[in-house]
Design a protein around this motif. Structure first.
Motif, PDB file in Angstrom:
ATOM      1  N   ALA A   1       0.830  -1.199   0.000  1.00  0.00           N
ATOM      2  CA  ALA A   1       0.000   0.000   0.000  1.00  0.00           C
ATOM      3  C   ALA A   1       0.866   1.251   0.000  1.00  0.00           C
ATOM      4  CB  ALA A   1      -0.931  -0.008   1.208  1.00  0.00           C
ATOM      5  N   VAL A   2       1.952   1.221   0.767  1.00  0.00           N
ATOM      6  CA  VAL A   2       2.868   2.356   0.795  1.00  0.00           C
ATOM      7  C   VAL A   2       3.496   2.547  -0.587  1.00  0.00           C
ATOM      8  CG1 VAL A   2       4.968   3.299   1.826  1.00  0.00           C
ATOM      9  CG2 VAL A   2       3.322   2.065   3.256  1.00  0.00           C
ATOM     10  N   ALA A   3       3.877   1.443  -1.227  1.00  0.00           N
ATOM     11  CA  ALA A   3       4.470   1.530  -2.564  1.00  0.00           C
ATOM     12  C   ALA A   3       3.494   2.138  -3.563  1.00  0.00           C
ATOM     13  CB  ALA A   3       4.918   0.147  -3.032  1.00  0.00           C
ATOM     14  N   ARG A   4       2.220   1.746  -3.472  1.00  0.00           N
ATOM     15  CA  ARG A   4       1.219   2.332  -4.365  1.00  0.00           C
ATOM     16  C   ARG A   4       1.087   3.834  -4.137  1.00  0.00           C
ATOM     17  NH1 ARG A   4      -1.993  -2.278  -3.156  1.00  0.00           N
ATOM     18  NH2 ARG A   4      -3.207  -1.039  -1.678  1.00  0.00           N
ATOM     19  N   LEU A   5       1.135   4.243  -2.873  1.00  0.00           N
ATOM     20  CA  LEU A   5       1.019   5.672  -2.566  1.00  0.00           C
ATOM     21  C   LEU A   5       2.225   6.435  -3.112  1.00  0.00           C
ATOM     22  CD1 LEU A   5      -0.522   7.947  -1.143  1.00  0.00           C
ATOM     23  CD2 LEU A   5       0.776   7.403   0.929  1.00  0.00           C
ATOM     24  N   LEU A   6       3.411   5.875  -2.980  1.00  0.00           N
ATOM     25  CA  LEU A   6       4.607   6.524  -3.510  1.00  0.00           C
ATOM     26  C   LEU A   6       4.483   6.733  -5.018  1.00  0.00           C
ATOM     27  CD1 LEU A   6       7.423   4.606  -1.567  1.00  0.00           C
ATOM     28  CD2 LEU A   6       6.462   6.862  -1.043  1.00  0.00           C
ATOM     29  N   CYS A   7       3.956   5.725  -5.694  1.00  0.00           N
ATOM     30  CA  CYS A   7       3.763   5.866  -7.141  1.00  0.00           C
ATOM     31  C   CYS A   7       2.668   6.879  -7.453  1.00  0.00           C
ATOM     32  CB  CYS A   7       3.419   4.509  -7.759  1.00  0.00           C
ATOM     33  SG  CYS A   7       4.806   3.349  -7.822  1.00  0.00           S
ATOM     34  N   ARG A   8       1.619   6.875  -6.642  1.00  0.00           N
ATOM     35  CA  ARG A   8       0.482   7.753  -6.931  1.00  0.00           C
ATOM     36  C   ARG A   8       0.850   9.225  -6.834  1.00  0.00           C
ATOM     37  NH1 ARG A   8      -4.346   7.302  -9.738  1.00  0.00           N
ATOM     38  NH2 ARG A   8      -5.151   9.424  -9.600  1.00  0.00           N
ATOM     39  N   ILE A   9       1.690   9.596  -5.876  1.00  0.00           N
ATOM     40  CA  ILE A   9       2.033  11.015  -5.760  1.00  0.00           C
ATOM     41  C   ILE A   9       2.931  11.472  -6.903  1.00  0.00           C
ATOM     42  CG2 ILE A   9       1.749  11.024  -3.258  1.00  0.00           C
ATOM     43  CD1 ILE A   9       4.793  11.060  -2.992  1.00  0.00           C
ATOM     44  N   CYS A  10       3.479  10.514  -7.658  1.00  0.00           N
ATOM     45  CA  CYS A  10       4.282  10.846  -8.840  1.00  0.00           C
ATOM     46  C   CYS A  10       3.498  10.636 -10.132  1.00  0.00           C
ATOM     47  CB  CYS A  10       5.541   9.976  -8.890  1.00  0.00           C
ATOM     48  SG  CYS A  10       6.614  10.113  -7.456  1.00  0.00           S
ATOM     49  N   ASP A  11       2.227  10.340 -10.002  1.00  0.00           N
ATOM     50  CA  ASP A  11       1.406  10.021 -11.171  1.00  0.00           C
ATOM     51  C   ASP A  11       0.956  11.312 -11.856  1.00  0.00           C
ATOM     52  OD1 ASP A  11      -0.577   9.128 -12.990  1.00  0.00           O
ATOM     53  OD2 ASP A  11      -0.957   7.382 -11.725  1.00  0.00           O
ATOM     54  N   PRO A  12       1.197  11.458 -13.158  1.00  0.00           N
ATOM     55  CA  PRO A  12       0.735  12.657 -13.867  1.00  0.00           C
ATOM     56  C   PRO A  12      -0.756  12.900 -13.729  1.00  0.00           C
ATOM     57  CG  PRO A  12       2.298  11.439 -15.219  1.00  0.00           C
ATOM     58  CD  PRO A  12       2.011  10.583 -14.026  1.00  0.00           C
ATOM     59  N   LEU A  13      -1.539  11.849 -13.467  1.00  0.00           N
ATOM     60  CA  LEU A  13      -2.976  12.016 -13.297  1.00  0.00           C
ATOM     61  C   LEU A  13      -3.323  12.891 -12.097  1.00  0.00           C
ATOM     62  CD1 LEU A  13      -4.163   8.342 -13.957  1.00  0.00           C
ATOM     63  CD2 LEU A  13      -4.440  10.303 -15.493  1.00  0.00           C
ATOM     64  N   GLU A  14      -2.397  13.020 -11.154  1.00  0.00           N
ATOM     65  CA  GLU A  14      -2.661  13.767  -9.926  1.00  0.00           C
ATOM     66  C   GLU A  14      -2.587  15.280 -10.111  1.00  0.00           C
ATOM     67  OE1 GLU A  14      -3.366  13.096  -6.534  1.00  0.00           O
ATOM     68  OE2 GLU A  14      -4.056  11.212  -7.416  1.00  0.00           O
ATOM     69  N   TYR A  15      -2.054  15.748 -11.248  1.00  0.00           N
ATOM     70  CA  TYR A  15      -1.738  17.171 -11.389  1.00  0.00           C
ATOM     71  C   TYR A  15      -2.341  17.746 -12.662  1.00  0.00           C
ATOM     72  CZ  TYR A  15       1.478  15.539  -7.857  1.00  0.00           C
ATOM     73  OH  TYR A  15       1.999  14.935  -6.728  1.00  0.00           O
ATOM     74  N   ASP A  16      -2.793  18.979 -12.568  1.00  0.00           N
ATOM     75  CA  ASP A  16      -3.445  19.619 -13.705  1.00  0.00           C
ATOM     76  C   ASP A  16      -2.528  19.701 -14.921  1.00  0.00           C
ATOM     77  OD1 ASP A  16      -5.756  19.960 -12.242  1.00  0.00           O
ATOM     78  OD2 ASP A  16      -5.289  22.024 -11.645  1.00  0.00           O
ATOM     79  N   ASP A  17      -1.243  19.927 -14.683  1.00  0.00           N
ATOM     80  CA  ASP A  17      -0.314  20.026 -15.812  1.00  0.00           C
ATOM     81  C   ASP A  17       0.429  18.712 -16.058  1.00  0.00           C
ATOM     82  OD1 ASP A  17       1.237  20.093 -13.560  1.00  0.00           O
ATOM     83  OD2 ASP A  17       2.466  21.803 -14.169  1.00  0.00           O
ATOM     84  N   GLY A  18      -0.064  17.639 -15.445  1.00  0.00           N
ATOM     85  CA  GLY A  18       0.450  16.315 -15.745  1.00  0.00           C
ATOM     86  C   GLY A  18       1.892  16.085 -15.339  1.00  0.00           C
ATOM     87  N   LEU A  19       2.690  15.651 -16.290  1.00  0.00           N
ATOM     88  CA  LEU A  19       4.052  15.202 -16.009  1.00  0.00           C
ATOM     89  C   LEU A  19       4.944  16.315 -15.475  1.00  0.00           C
ATOM     90  CD1 LEU A  19       5.980  12.775 -16.165  1.00  0.00           C
ATOM     91  CD2 LEU A  19       6.544  13.486 -18.509  1.00  0.00           C
ATOM     92  N   ALA A  20       4.693  17.561 -15.867  1.00  0.00           N
ATOM     93  CA  ALA A  20       5.566  18.663 -15.443  1.00  0.00           C
ATOM     94  C   ALA A  20       5.653  18.731 -13.922  1.00  0.00           C
ATOM     95  CB  ALA A  20       5.062  19.982 -16.019  1.00  0.00           C
ATOM     96  N   SER A  21       4.515  18.717 -13.242  1.00  0.00           N
ATOM     97  CA  SER A  21       4.513  18.761 -11.780  1.00  0.00           C
ATOM     98  C   SER A  21       4.847  17.404 -11.172  1.00  0.00           C
ATOM     99  CB  SER A  21       3.145  19.228 -11.264  1.00  0.00           C
ATOM    100  OG  SER A  21       2.934  20.588 -11.575  1.00  0.00           O
ATOM    101  N   ALA A  22       4.316  16.341 -11.776  1.00  0.00           N
ATOM    102  CA  ALA A  22       4.547  14.997 -11.235  1.00  0.00           C
ATOM    103  C   ALA A  22       6.036  14.681 -11.169  1.00  0.00           C
ATOM    104  CB  ALA A  22       3.819  13.960 -12.088  1.00  0.00           C
ATOM    105  N   ASP A  23       6.770  15.098 -12.185  1.00  0.00           N
ATOM    106  CA  ASP A  23       8.196  14.772 -12.207  1.00  0.00           C
ATOM    107  C   ASP A  23       8.968  15.565 -11.162  1.00  0.00           C
ATOM    108  OD1 ASP A  23      10.316  13.218 -13.340  1.00  0.00           O
ATOM    109  OD2 ASP A  23      11.063  15.040 -14.287  1.00  0.00           O
ATOM    110  N   LEU A  24       8.526  16.772 -10.844  1.00  0.00           N
ATOM    111  CA  LEU A  24       9.161  17.529  -9.765  1.00  0.00           C
ATOM    112  C   LEU A  24       9.007  16.789  -8.436  1.00  0.00           C
ATOM    113  CD1 LEU A  24       8.048  21.183 -10.615  1.00  0.00           C
ATOM    114  CD2 LEU A  24      10.312  20.167 -10.967  1.00  0.00           C
TER     115      LEU A  24
END
Length: 276
Positions: free
Chosen positions: A66-89
């Motif tokens: 579950a922790v691993a899924r959360l770590l991936c989720r906070i880096c997921d482009p789906l989480e951010y309006d501008d996608g990969l730009a913010s996710a990669d930061l």
């Protein structure tokens, strides 16, 4: 993934909450994030200070998956309006915190995947996760089928360890195809009567192609488009069971090829877990 050190968990919580930062999450947004990451029984935020609250939530979990899924989720482009730009930061900052754990999140065709750091300390290495059996158990239809899947994984590992890399990647493709078929017909029992390609007639599940299984999972929103697309290489390399296919491609599989195949499989697994 092994449990994270408590200090790492606290640093991850600070990153997720990001007080006064550009990615700050309010209490209700933390609960929503946990839900999107398929956190087991996500708790409602109780109004207490956010970082200690989230740290306690993460620390109290006995589920590293579950922790691993959360770590991936906070880096997921789906989480951010501008996608990969913010996710990669976020990913870059997270990887700074995870370096001491010898872990890193990287993107496999746009999907975040957690891997172990290689010998160079920078490159993520993909292989069979230690908790694979526990991860797929909630997804499949029966314990008997789970054990059959794990036997195929073990066979692939034996091939890899002894330098039979071509057979290893064939085994990875076979494992993934069987996993998809079982999950599709388990989640939607009507598919046991037939799986239809777009604009085509239904075919019996046992006759459905690997490509059709991927298309069906994507059409139902159970995997994302980029994970679906990148699985093409795994699907193609599985066809190396026919030696002429390998000769036509001119591929000589090695250990890196095996890791390259595990990467998109793990991306698909992440999507299947969070969409269940």
């Amino acid at each position: 993934m092994k449990p994270l050190d408590p200090l790492t968990i606290e640093r991850v919580a600070r990153l997720i909450v990001d007080i006064d930062g550009p990615f700050e999450r309010r209490g209700y947004q933390l609960t929503q994030l946990l839900q999107r990451a398929a956190w087991p029984k996500p708790e409602e935020y109780d109004g207490s200070p956010r970082i200690p609250w989230l740290t306690d939530v993460l620390t109290s979990s006995d589920d590293p998956t579950a922790v691993a899924r959360l770590l991936c989720r906070i880096c997921d482009p789906l989480e951010y309006d501008d996608g990969l730009a913010s996710a990669d930061l976020i990913r870059q900052e997270l990887n700074t915190q995870l370096a001491a754990e010898h872990l890193a999140v990287t993107y496999v065709s746009g999907r975040p995947v957690l891997g172990e750091l290689g010998a160079d300390g920078h490159t993520a290495v993909f292989t069979v996760p230690d908790d694979l059996e526990a991860r797929i158990r909630p997804l499949v239809s029966s314990e008997d089928f789970l054990q059959q899947l794990m036997e195929r994984v073990t066979e692939s590992q034996i091939c890899e360890h002894h330098g039979a890399y071509g057979l290893a990647i064939i085994g990875i493709g076979s494992f993934t195809e069987a996993l998809l078929l079982d999950i599709l017909t388990y989640r939607d029992p009507t598919l046991q009567q037939g799986i239809a390609p777009a604009g085509g007639k239904p075919v019996a599940p046992e006759r459905a192609s690997f490509a059709l299984l991927l298309d069906t999972a994507r059409a139902r929103g159970w995997i994302q488009m980029d994970a679906h697309d990148f699985m093409a290489i795994v699907r193609e390399y599985r066809n190396f069971v026919h030696l002429r296919k390998q000769r036509e491609r001119g591929v000589v599989p090695d250990r890196d090829t095996v890791g390259m195949c595990w990467g998109p499989v793990l991306a698909v697994l992440n999507d299947l877990e969070t969409s269940r």
